[in-house]
Design a protein around this motif. Structure first.
Motif, PDB file in Angstrom:
ATOM      1  N   GLY A 124     -58.940  -8.496  70.842  1.00  0.00           N
ATOM      2  CA  GLY A 124     -57.923  -8.323  69.807  1.00  0.00           C
ATOM      3  C   GLY A 124     -57.840  -6.891  69.315  1.00  0.00           C
ATOM      4  N   GLU A 125     -56.758  -6.594  68.618  1.00  0.00           N
ATOM      5  CA  GLU A 125     -56.547  -5.248  68.098  1.00  0.00           C
ATOM      6  C   GLU A 125     -57.303  -5.047  66.781  1.00  0.00           C
ATOM      7  OE1 GLU A 125     -52.397  -4.573  67.680  1.00  0.00           O
ATOM      8  OE2 GLU A 125     -51.971  -4.735  69.822  1.00  0.00           O
ATOM      9  N   LYS A 126     -57.652  -3.795  66.521  1.00  0.00           N
ATOM     10  CA  LYS A 126     -58.291  -3.466  65.250  1.00  0.00           C
ATOM     11  C   LYS A 126     -57.268  -3.556  64.119  1.00  0.00           C
ATOM     12  CE  LYS A 126     -61.928  -0.408  67.011  1.00  0.00           C
ATOM     13  NZ  LYS A 126     -62.525   0.955  66.922  1.00  0.00           N
ATOM     14  N   VAL A 127     -57.714  -4.067  63.003  1.00  0.00           N
ATOM     15  CA  VAL A 127     -56.867  -4.170  61.817  1.00  0.00           C
ATOM     16  C   VAL A 127     -57.240  -3.044  60.861  1.00  0.00           C
ATOM     17  CG1 VAL A 127     -56.210  -5.624  59.857  1.00  0.00           C
ATOM     18  CG2 VAL A 127     -56.687  -6.661  62.083  1.00  0.00           C
ATOM     19  N   ALA A 128     -56.244  -2.450  60.237  1.00  0.00           N
ATOM     20  CA  ALA A 128     -56.482  -1.327  59.334  1.00  0.00           C
ATOM     21  C   ALA A 128     -57.398  -1.728  58.189  1.00  0.00           C
ATOM     22  CB  ALA A 128     -55.147  -0.807  58.786  1.00  0.00           C
ATOM     23  N   ALA A 129     -58.191  -0.767  57.723  1.00  0.00           N
ATOM     24  CA  ALA A 129     -59.130  -1.029  56.640  1.00  0.00           C
ATOM     25  C   ALA A 129     -58.413  -1.499  55.375  1.00  0.00           C
ATOM     26  CB  ALA A 129     -59.940   0.236  56.343  1.00  0.00           C
ATOM     27  N   ALA A 130     -57.247  -0.932  55.107  1.00  0.00           N
ATOM     28  CA  ALA A 130     -56.492  -1.333  53.921  1.00  0.00           C
ATOM     29  C   ALA A 130     -56.087  -2.791  53.985  1.00  0.00           C
ATOM     30  CB  ALA A 130     -55.254  -0.448  53.766  1.00  0.00           C
ATOM     31  N   ASP A 131     -55.735  -3.253  55.187  1.00  0.00           N
ATOM     32  CA  ASP A 131     -55.342  -4.646  55.366  1.00  0.00           C
ATOM     33  C   ASP A 131     -56.536  -5.575  55.173  1.00  0.00           C
ATOM     34  OD1 ASP A 131     -53.846  -6.868  55.894  1.00  0.00           O
ATOM     35  OD2 ASP A 131     -53.812  -6.613  58.065  1.00  0.00           O
ATOM     36  N   LEU A 132     -57.691  -5.192  55.729  1.00  0.00           N
ATOM     37  CA  LEU A 132     -58.900  -6.003  55.572  1.00  0.00           C
ATOM     38  C   LEU A 132     -59.323  -6.079  54.108  1.00  0.00           C
ATOM     39  CD1 LEU A 132     -60.967  -4.709  58.638  1.00  0.00           C
ATOM     40  CD2 LEU A 132     -59.699  -6.860  58.462  1.00  0.00           C
ATOM     41  N   ALA A 133     -59.201  -4.961  53.402  1.00  0.00           N
ATOM     42  CA  ALA A 133     -59.554  -4.949  51.976  1.00  0.00           C
ATOM     43  C   ALA A 133     -58.614  -5.842  51.176  1.00  0.00           C
ATOM     44  CB  ALA A 133     -59.515  -3.520  51.441  1.00  0.00           C
ATOM     45  N   TYR A 134     -57.339  -5.816  51.535  1.00  0.00           N
ATOM     46  CA  TYR A 134     -56.367  -6.664  50.846  1.00  0.00           C
ATOM     47  C   TYR A 134     -56.696  -8.140  51.058  1.00  0.00           C
ATOM     48  CZ  TYR A 134     -51.904  -8.918  49.779  1.00  0.00           C
ATOM     49  OH  TYR A 134     -50.943  -9.749  49.273  1.00  0.00           O
ATOM     50  N   ARG A 135     -57.055  -8.497  52.285  1.00  0.00           N
ATOM     51  CA  ARG A 135     -57.416  -9.881  52.572  1.00  0.00           C
ATOM     52  C   ARG A 135     -58.667 -10.287  51.794  1.00  0.00           C
ATOM     53  NH1 ARG A 135     -56.699 -10.022  59.209  1.00  0.00           N
ATOM     54  NH2 ARG A 135     -54.540  -9.265  59.256  1.00  0.00           N
ATOM     55  N   ALA A 136     -59.611  -9.351  51.673  1.00  0.00           N
ATOM     56  CA  ALA A 136     -60.826  -9.643  50.916  1.00  0.00           C
ATOM     57  C   ALA A 136     -60.508  -9.901  49.452  1.00  0.00           C
ATOM     58  CB  ALA A 136     -61.816  -8.488  51.054  1.00  0.00           C
ATOM     59  N   ARG A 137     -59.607  -9.117  48.892  1.00  0.00           N
ATOM     60  CA  ARG A 137     -59.229  -9.323  47.488  1.00  0.00           C
ATOM     61  C   ARG A 137     -58.544 -10.675  47.307  1.00  0.00           C
ATOM     62  NH1 ARG A 137     -57.416  -3.722  47.845  1.00  0.00           N
ATOM     63  NH2 ARG A 137     -58.909  -2.339  46.764  1.00  0.00           N
ATOM     64  N   CYS A 138     -57.677 -11.021  48.232  1.00  0.00           N
ATOM     65  CA  CYS A 138     -56.968 -12.305  48.136  1.00  0.00           C
ATOM     66  C   CYS A 138     -57.937 -13.474  48.274  1.00  0.00           C
ATOM     67  CB  CYS A 138     -55.878 -12.388  49.210  1.00  0.00           C
ATOM     68  SG  CYS A 138     -54.502 -11.257  48.965  1.00  0.00           S
ATOM     69  N   LEU A 139     -58.882 -13.369  49.218  1.00  0.00           N
ATOM     70  CA  LEU A 139     -59.864 -14.426  49.396  1.00  0.00           C
ATOM     71  C   LEU A 139     -60.743 -14.550  48.156  1.00  0.00           C
ATOM     72  CD1 LEU A 139     -61.201 -16.563  51.125  1.00  0.00           C
ATOM     73  CD2 LEU A 139     -62.547 -14.761  52.229  1.00  0.00           C
ATOM     74  N   THR A 140     -61.071 -13.422  47.548  1.00  0.00           N
ATOM     75  CA  THR A 140     -61.856 -13.435  46.309  1.00  0.00           C
ATOM     76  C   THR A 140     -61.111 -14.165  45.206  1.00  0.00           C
ATOM     77  OG1 THR A 140     -62.930 -11.342  46.871  1.00  0.00           O
ATOM     78  CG2 THR A 140     -62.932 -11.983  44.554  1.00  0.00           C
ATOM     79  N   ALA A 141     -59.824 -13.852  45.071  1.00  0.00           N
ATOM     80  CA  ALA A 141     -59.019 -14.518  44.041  1.00  0.00           C
ATOM     81  C   ALA A 141     -58.957 -16.019  44.280  1.00  0.00           C
ATOM     82  CB  ALA A 141     -57.608 -13.922  44.027  1.00  0.00           C
ATOM     83  N   ASP A 142     -58.816 -16.419  45.543  1.00  0.00           N
ATOM     84  CA  ASP A 142     -58.777 -17.849  45.872  1.00  0.00           C
ATOM     85  C   ASP A 142     -60.093 -18.529  45.515  1.00  0.00           C
ATOM     86  OD1 ASP A 142     -56.210 -17.701  46.761  1.00  0.00           O
ATOM     87  OD2 ASP A 142     -56.711 -17.657  48.892  1.00  0.00           O
ATOM     88  N   CYS A 143     -61.221 -17.877  45.851  1.00  0.00           N
ATOM     89  CA  CYS A 143     -62.538 -18.467  45.576  1.00  0.00           C
ATOM     90  C   CYS A 143     -62.766 -18.621  44.083  1.00  0.00           C
ATOM     91  CB  CYS A 143     -63.639 -17.595  46.176  1.00  0.00           C
ATOM     92  SG  CYS A 143     -63.731 -17.636  47.979  1.00  0.00           S
ATOM     93  N   LEU A 144     -62.457 -17.587  43.324  1.00  0.00           N
ATOM     94  CA  LEU A 144     -62.683 -17.645  41.885  1.00  0.00           C
ATOM     95  C   LEU A 144     -61.776 -18.671  41.226  1.00  0.00           C
ATOM     96  CD1 LEU A 144     -63.103 -13.852  41.086  1.00  0.00           C
ATOM     97  CD2 LEU A 144     -64.882 -15.583  41.309  1.00  0.00           C
TER      98      LEU A 144
END
Length: 330
Positions: A124-144
């Motif tokens: 697979g292709e590499k995903v930009a760091a900004a995109d990975l960070a955004y996904r992490a923030r969204c997953l954090t919001a979902d968990c909380l």
């Protein structure tokens, strides 16, 4: 915290640091462990940065590419402290000293980073760091949000579609993704305060790389449809929490989809006197989901629009103030 979330935190914290030296745990399938198990590999270098041998400490803390994700999350200082820890227990102790959001955000980032590493391993292709960070923030919001204690004074009713207030139109939207060919579909159904169908639309589009982009396309079309209907008081309802969070976030979006998201925010503020974007359970959004499935069968650029007289050969809608069911007629 919720018990399942604690287990997740413990598991992913356990794979960080020099766990091979301190606990002899070789379960994580990083390159160095695979070699240790007797597998023959051409290279043991990190699959992401291709710089040095890949072990747990390098992958989750030292990797140069991973450092960019820590930077996007504004956690370089925390990363530095974790690198100074001597062993897993110290890493854990340092993490548990953080506030709950930061703690969950680190684990969410590790989860997403491990998945990214595995996708690269499979070509697979590499995903930009900004995109990975955004996904992490969204997953954090979902968990909380998921782990919030339920208020005792609330009586939870069965999931059902609710009509909008008088003078409003409600747009239920959904996206559909066909894996492998970057083709997706979207569906929109518009109803008034009495639950009557005002309009419905479905269509297909290329360049849909993930479910979020499919949902974003559905919202984009729904806003255009609302404008063409002359609606000024609107409610957009989606079962995609990430989309709801992105559109309701007052801060500027920095994800790869930032340009589209910020443009849609401007359109909502400009075209409508009142505009709300809510999330709902998936079963409540069943009608829009079925239209999105129809859209996925359409070729790119093809758009089907139905007004209140939805043809019987396409669908039969049973809609009221309490329930809404769509039966597709083959």
């Amino acid at each position: 915290m919720h018990e399942n979330l604690i287990r997740t935190l413990l598991f992913y914290a356990r794979v960080v640091g020099r766990f091979n030296l301190f606990y002899g745990n070789n379960s994580l399938a990083v390159q160095s462990n695979l070699i240790r198990r007797g597998m023959v590999l051409e290279d043991t270098k990190c699959l992401v940065c291709q710089r040095i041998d890949e072990d747990g400490c390098h992958l989750f803390l030292k990797c140069k590419s991973g450092k960019e994700v820590w930077k996007e999350l504004n956690m370089l200082e925390i990363r530095g402290k974790l690198l100074q820890c001597n062993g897993v227990q110290e890493v854990l102790d340092e993490i548990w000293r953080l506030d709950e959001r930061k703690c969950v955000e680190i684990i969410a980032m590790w989860w997403i980073w491990w998945n990214q590493r595995n996708k690269i391993r499979e070509g697979g292709e590499k995903v930009a760091a900004a995109d990975l960070a955004y996904r992490a923030r969204c997953l954090t919001a979902d968990c909380l949000e998921f782990c919030k204690p339920a208020r005792q004074d609330i009586t939870f009713l069965p999931a059902k579609w609710e009509p909008p207030d008088a003078g409003f139109l409600k747009f239920n939207i959904d996206g559909s993704l066909k894996k492998g060919n970057y083709h997706g579909g979207w569906g929109v159904i518009v109803r008034d305060e009495e639950g009557h169908v005002v309009s419905a639309a479905a269509g297909g589009a290329d360049g849909i790389h993930d479910a979020f982009k499919a949902e974003l396309k559905a919202l984009e079309v729904a806003i255009d449809l609302a404008s063409s209907l002359g609606a000024i008081r609107v409610i957009f309802e989606t079962d995609a929490l990430l989309l709801m969070y992105a559109m309701n976030n007052p801060s500027v979006d920095f994800s790869p989809a930032a340009a589209i998201i910020e443009d849609l925010k401007i359109q909502c503020r400009t075209w409508f006197s009142k505009c709300s974007i809510f999330s709902c359970k998936r079963e409540v959004n069943g009608v829009a989901h079925e239209f999105a499935k129809i859209g996925a069968l359409c070729t790119t650029g093809t758009m089907k629009v139905w007004e209140s007289d939805v043809p019987a050969d396409i669908a039969v809608l049973v809609i009221g103030p309490i329930t809404c069911i769509l039966y597709i007629v083959k």
